[in-house]
Scaffold this active site. Structure first.
Site, short mmCIF file in Angstrom:
data_model
loop_
_atom_site.label_atom_id
_atom_site.label_comp_id
_atom_site.label_asym_id
_atom_site.label_seq_id
_atom_site.Cartn_x
_atom_site.Cartn_y
_atom_site.Cartn_z
N THR A 52 18.29 72.26 -17.41
CA THR A 52 19.33 71.43 -18.12
C THR A 52 18.82 70.50 -19.21
O THR A 52 19.42 69.98 -19.70
CB THR A 52 19.44 70.20 -16.96
OG1 THR A 52 18.54 69.64 -16.45
CG2 THR A 52 20.40 70.92 -15.61
N ASP A 119 6.94 69.44 -2.49
CA ASP A 119 7.22 69.03 -3.84
C ASP A 119 8.39 68.20 -4.09
O ASP A 119 9.56 68.75 -4.21
CB ASP A 119 7.13 69.95 -5.09
CG ASP A 119 7.00 69.43 -6.51
OD1 ASP A 119 6.51 68.17 -6.61
OD2 ASP A 119 7.21 70.16 -7.31
N THR A 150 3.04 66.82 -3.02
CA THR A 150 2.50 66.67 -4.71
C THR A 150 3.59 65.82 -5.25
O THR A 150 4.07 66.66 -6.13
CB THR A 150 2.34 68.21 -5.07
OG1 THR A 150 3.62 68.85 -4.89
CG2 THR A 150 1.34 68.92 -4.39
N ASN A 152 4.92 63.38 -8.46
CA ASN A 152 4.33 62.81 -9.66
C ASN A 152 4.33 61.07 -9.35
O ASN A 152 4.68 60.64 -8.30
CB ASN A 152 5.10 63.07 -11.18
CG ASN A 152 6.49 62.55 -10.99
OD1 ASN A 152 6.91 61.77 -10.19
ND2 ASN A 152 7.38 63.40 -11.50
N SER A 189 0.58 63.96 -11.45
CA SER A 189 0.61 63.56 -13.21
C SER A 189 0.93 61.97 -13.06
O SER A 189 1.76 61.63 -12.56
CB SER A 189 1.39 64.28 -13.87
OG SER A 189 2.80 64.10 -13.69
N GLY A 229 5.63 70.76 -13.10
CA GLY A 229 5.22 70.30 -11.82
C GLY A 229 5.53 71.45 -10.68
O GLY A 229 4.90 71.40 -9.62
N ASP A 230 6.46 72.37 -10.89
CA ASP A 230 6.79 73.57 -9.98
C ASP A 230 5.41 74.50 -10.07
O ASP A 230 5.24 74.89 -8.88
CB ASP A 230 7.89 74.51 -10.38
CG ASP A 230 9.20 73.30 -10.84
OD1 ASP A 230 9.27 72.31 -10.10
OD2 ASP A 230 9.96 73.55 -11.84
#
Length: 306
Positions: A52, A119, A150, A152, A189, A229-230
């Site tokens: 997107t 995630d 996981t 952020n 992160s 992130g994936d």
């Protein structure tokens, strides 16, 4: 630390987004897992033309019925019994996310040793990019059955209600998630580095019967990337398995791989019309990075925290 190279019997059920062009969600996760020796079966939570961040995008958002129909076909053939790992990421529909709980529980009932990495994709940099209704589903249901989480920095704050301003806050948030029964938590992160040109990852694991905490600092690049992130979640799932749950080595391999891929992507982008400001130019160069995926140079070292 020993590397487990025998991945013949590892099969991942990966439930996250799909894009026709580009690399986010399953497009960012499946190939790296396959390169590292894992069979992967993918179910898509959405199917979009692109992510997107593009000016134009089209596609479909799947709901609970869509997910359960596909999964029921697997169950009727007893294929759900073969999953050793489950990986979930971006979902945009509340009913779809509710049904993820049913899918994970069904797999774990068939194979109690299956490892579930969640995630919890909700947002970043203080902004949610999924409906608010997904937060309580994650917070009160999904993460409670996760073996690995996981988030952020922003997602960890959402899940715990703890504002993370420093390492101590991060550890407090991670411990709060441990207290919910999640053995391994990694904030993938954060902006906790004293050096504004770097980011920080902080991880903690109780998976091997002992506590292990680590921290890594790694440089930023002057570009915006999607799918990182994936990719982090997929690489973590693979390396945590291959190293027999060695948190330090896993995080070093994951971050070193990510940095190599981002550097390759950036170097390519700046040579193209539009440079690194172009969304198209900064799509992750995963296919071209197979060597880095297979054999991380491990040039970013973790420090152990007490």
């Amino acid at each position: 630390m020993s590397i487990n190279s025998c991945t013949d019997d590892y099969r991942v059920l990966s439930i996250q987004s799909h894009v026709v062009s580009g690399y986010v969600g399953n497009k960012s996760a499946v190939f790296p897992l396959q390169v590292l020796g894992f069979e992967v079966d993918a179910i898509n939570s959405v199917q979009f033309s692109t992510h997107t961040g593009y000016e134009h995008w089209k596609g479909q958002v799947l709901d609970s019925r869509d997910l359960l129909t596909v999964f029921d076909g697997l169950v009727k053939n007893d294929l759900h019994k073969q999953y050793t790992h489950i990986l979930t990421g971006y979902a945009k529909n509340e009913s779809f996310l509710e049904s993820v709980l049913e899918v994970v529980n069904t797999v774990k009932q068939a194979n109690p040793g299956a490892i579930y990495l969640c995630d919890p994709v909700m947002g970043d940099n203080g902004q949610m990019y999924v409906p608010q209704e997904l937060l309580p589903v994650y917070k009160d249901k999904i993460i409670l059955i996760a073996d690995i989480l996981t988030p952020n920095q922003f997602e960890a704050e959402l899940l715990t209600g703890i504002k993370i301003n420093n390492d101590s806050d991060a550890i407090q948030a991670i411990d709060a998630l441990h207290d919910l029964g999640i053995p391994t938590v990694v904030i993938s992160s954060s902006n906790l580095s004293q050096n504004s040109s770097h980011m920080v990852a902080i991880g903690s694991s109780r998976a091997n019967g002992h506590k292990e905490r680590i921290k890594l600092s790694f440089p930023k690049l002057n570009a915006t990337f999607t799918g990182t992130g994936d990719l982090f979640a997929a690489l973590f799932l693979a390396w945590f398995t291959k190293t027999n749950k060695d948190l330090k080595t896993t995080c070093e391999n994951v971050i070193s791989t990510l940095q190599a891929i981002l550097k390759s992507t950036y170097d390519y982008a700046v040579q193209q019309p539009g440079g690194a400001k172009s969304v198209k130019n900064t799509e992750l160069r995963l296919i071209q990075s197979r060597a880095q995926l297979e054999s991380p140079q491990n040039n970013i070292k973790a420090i152990e925290l007490v």
